[in-house]
Design a protein around this motif. Structure first.
Motif, mmCIF file in Angstrom:
data_model
loop_
_atom_site.group_PDB
_atom_site.id
_atom_site.type_symbol
_atom_site.label_atom_id
_atom_site.label_comp_id
_atom_site.label_asym_id
_atom_site.label_seq_id
_atom_site.Cartn_x
_atom_site.Cartn_y
_atom_site.Cartn_z
ATOM 1 N N PHE A 100 0.843 -1.198 0.000
ATOM 2 C CA PHE A 100 0.000 0.000 0.000
ATOM 3 C C PHE A 100 0.880 1.251 0.000
ATOM 4 O O PHE A 100 2.088 1.189 0.243
ATOM 5 N N SER A 170 -16.505 -7.412 -5.997
ATOM 6 C CA SER A 170 -16.746 -6.152 -5.279
ATOM 7 C C SER A 170 -17.788 -6.342 -4.190
ATOM 8 O O SER A 170 -17.640 -5.849 -3.059
ATOM 9 N N ARG A 174 -16.755 -5.988 -0.169
ATOM 10 C CA ARG A 174 -17.337 -4.911 0.640
ATOM 11 C C ARG A 174 -18.330 -5.423 1.675
ATOM 12 O O ARG A 174 -18.489 -4.816 2.739
ATOM 13 N N THR A 179 -12.018 -3.686 6.539
ATOM 14 C CA THR A 179 -10.750 -2.968 6.406
ATOM 15 C C THR A 179 -10.258 -2.996 4.959
ATOM 16 O O THR A 179 -10.529 -3.938 4.205
ATOM 17 N N GLU A 180 -9.496 -1.970 4.609
ATOM 18 C CA GLU A 180 -8.980 -1.879 3.245
ATOM 19 C C GLU A 180 -8.005 -3.005 2.912
ATOM 20 O O GLU A 180 -8.061 -3.536 1.796
ATOM 21 N N ARG A 183 -10.061 -6.090 1.945
ATOM 22 C CA ARG A 183 -10.804 -5.857 0.703
ATOM 23 C C ARG A 183 -9.878 -5.870 -0.505
ATOM 24 O O ARG A 183 -10.178 -6.484 -1.540
ATOM 25 N N ALA A 184 -8.742 -5.193 -0.395
ATOM 26 C CA ALA A 184 -7.801 -5.150 -1.515
ATOM 27 C C ALA A 184 -7.202 -6.525 -1.780
ATOM 28 O O ALA A 184 -6.996 -6.914 -2.938
ATOM 29 N N ALA A 332 -5.447 0.202 -3.192
ATOM 30 C CA ALA A 332 -6.755 -0.045 -2.593
ATOM 31 C C ALA A 332 -7.702 -0.740 -3.573
ATOM 32 O O ALA A 332 -7.509 -0.732 -4.789
ATOM 33 N N LEU A 333 -8.762 -1.314 -3.018
ATOM 34 C CA LEU A 333 -9.746 -2.039 -3.833
ATOM 35 C C LEU A 333 -10.314 -1.146 -4.928
ATOM 36 O O LEU A 333 -10.463 -1.590 -6.076
#
Length: 493
Positions: A100, A170, A174, A179-180, A183-184, A332-333
């Motif tokens: 990240f 997606s 979600r 948390t990012e 998700r990513a 990020a996602l």
């Protein structure tokens, strides 16, 4: 066209193409006692699973895939004594890292408990999503890597998988995670599908690649992908099968007389084989209806790939990336979603989601002492023009540099493979499509047609990644097709 042999129960089979699926089909046929010949257009076996010197002397690059979770997990490959023919798996400490912009990275750990701990707030949600499939991985693969239209061996497990697999990545990312990083991480796994992440079925790739990371790992073969192909060819030779390389089959009449023909080619090439003037005056064996179905088969987005010879390991801003054989570069996602949505719309992403492999961190045989190789690709529209090459190269390298400051200073040489170059090196990669055809619901159920492996000719079968279960180095398309061909052949006699 192939003519019947004098051996009604065993007979002779010809296989067109010595990629992993062609070799797998040939092995199944040889195990059944057939006399098998494989014809390969290129100078080496392997198709997209080849290892070549693409940059500088002593740097050994994988032409296609470099990391092989599905090969190590393949029910067919694991049934073979491939270690006796030189195949050795290397497991990096972590299957995957995802960096990240703040200089941190999340790693996907092989151990599910360790992964749960690393994902913090989302650890329990990750375990809840993956554990049912990790704990029963052999049962799951028995169904998802078989023909699509079959009686499930484990119907409740398959139904549980399907309830999530049919969704968009997606939606799953979600809804399941807060948390990012989590998700990513899931979004990056799902992006292997070449689908926009808001499309149905994209979640299936996140589930499978996440589960296999915990159940089997994401290993690399010592010496490169060529080791997989060479081991398959070596075992085939042990069974009495023969492979002839540098021999392109242009028409079915180029083949010797045989009972069965299995084709490790895509639908477009099958039509070309059938239509070649060399077949005449032999009658055309593919029916008009079947031809129309093949002509309607859709190919998917392409890969834009770069192989690097490096003076040193990639200087990742997050040191955790040095533990992983594979690095997903996309932040990020939302950024991954934007990248894949652009490709699905026929555009080139400004910040392309990039998949990178760094095998020499764990296999020093692939480069001169102290030097390294890396392999990176992003997705572009099918058949993307050569004029976009410079722009995509800059975008891809900017993505790597963003998370590895000083990366460009490490480059000794690079080899760029545009979609056209990929197809020129392997005719199955139509327009740069490395998975054998678009992934969508229609081509999940009817891949490439409702007949799947069968064609309209009773002695000709398809066994490429354009048949179920689709792309990946696992050999299951070839094994499934050959088993069906043998059953049909026995019933026919």
């Amino acid at each position: 066209m192939p003519q019947p042999s004098n051996h009604p129960r065993r007979g002779k089979a010809c296989v067109i193409g010595a990629g992993p699926n062609g070799l797998a089909a040939a092995i199944v046929l040889a195990q059944a006692g057939m006399d098998v010949e494989v014809f390969e257009a290129e100078a080496e076996v392997g198709g997209a699973a080849r290892t070549l010197d693409l940059t500088l002397p002593g740097f050994h690059h994988d032409f296609g895939s470099a990391v092989h979770p599905m090969a190590a997990a393949s029910p067919f490959f694991t049934s073979l004594p491939l270690a006796d023919y030189g195949l050795e798996w290397i497991d990096p400490p972590a299957p995957l890292a995802h960096p990240f912009d703040d200089g941190t990275a999340i790693t996907l750990e092989r151990n599910l408990t360790a992964a749960e701990a690393d994902l913090g707030e989302d650890g329990k949600a990750w375990r809840a999503l993956m554990e049912p499939f990790v704990s029963r991985w052999p049962d799951l693969t028995a169904d998802i890597l078989g023909p699509v239209l079959h009686l499930p061996r484990h119907p409740f497990l398959l139904a549980r998988f399907g309830l999530t697999a049919m969704l968009s990545a997606s939606h799953v990312a979600r809804r399941r995670f807060r948390t990012e990083p989590a998700r990513a991480l899931f979004g990056g796994l799902a992006a292997h599908s070449f689908l926009a992440l808001d499309q149905p079925l994209s979640a299936s790739f996140g589930l499978v690649l996440g589960a296999v990371a915990h159940a089997v790992g994401w290993p690399i073969p010592r010496g490169g992908a060529q080791s997989i192909a060479n081991a398959l060819a070596g075992y085939l030779a042990h069974l009495g099968g023969r492979v002839t390389t540098s021999t392109r089959i242009h028409s079915f009449s180029d083949l010797p007389a045989c009972d069965l023909v299995l084709c490790d080619v895509t639908p477009r090439q099958l039509l070309a084989l059938a239509d070649h003037p060399g077949n005449h005056p032999l009658p055309n064996r593919l029916s008009p209806g079947y031809r129309r179905s093949l002509a309607g088969y859709r190919y998917g987005p392409a890969a834009f790939k770069v192989d690097y010879a490096l003076s040193r390991p990639i200087p990742w801003n997050a040191a955790a990336c040095l533990r992983a054989g594979t690095v997903h570069i996309g932040g990020a996602l939302a950024e991954i979603e934007a990248s894949e949505a652009a490709v699905a719309a026929g555009l080139h992403a400004e910040k392309p989601f990039t998949l990178l492999a760094q095998p020499t961190l764990f296999d020093p045989t692939r480069a001169p002492a102290g030097k390294h190789i890396a392999w990176a690709y992003c997705h572009v529209p099918n058949g993307a023009s050569e004029s976009e090459s410079d722009a995509m190269l800059d975008r891809l390298e900017s993505q790597i540099e963003r998370f590895a400051t000083g990366f460009r200073d490490c480059i000794l040489a690079r080899h760029v493979s545009t979609p056209a170059a990929l197809e020129a090196m392997d005719a199955n990669l139509i327009g740069g499509d490395i998975v054998g055809g678009a992934v969508n619901l229609r081509q999940l159920l009817f891949r490439p047609t409702a007949r799947q492996y069968r064609t309209s000719a009773p002695d000709i079968y398809l066994c490429s990644a354009s048949t179920p279960p689709g792309g990946g180095v696992h050999g299951m398309c070839g094994a499934n097709a050959a088993r069906l061909a043998l059953r049909d052949h026995e019933r026919g006699h």
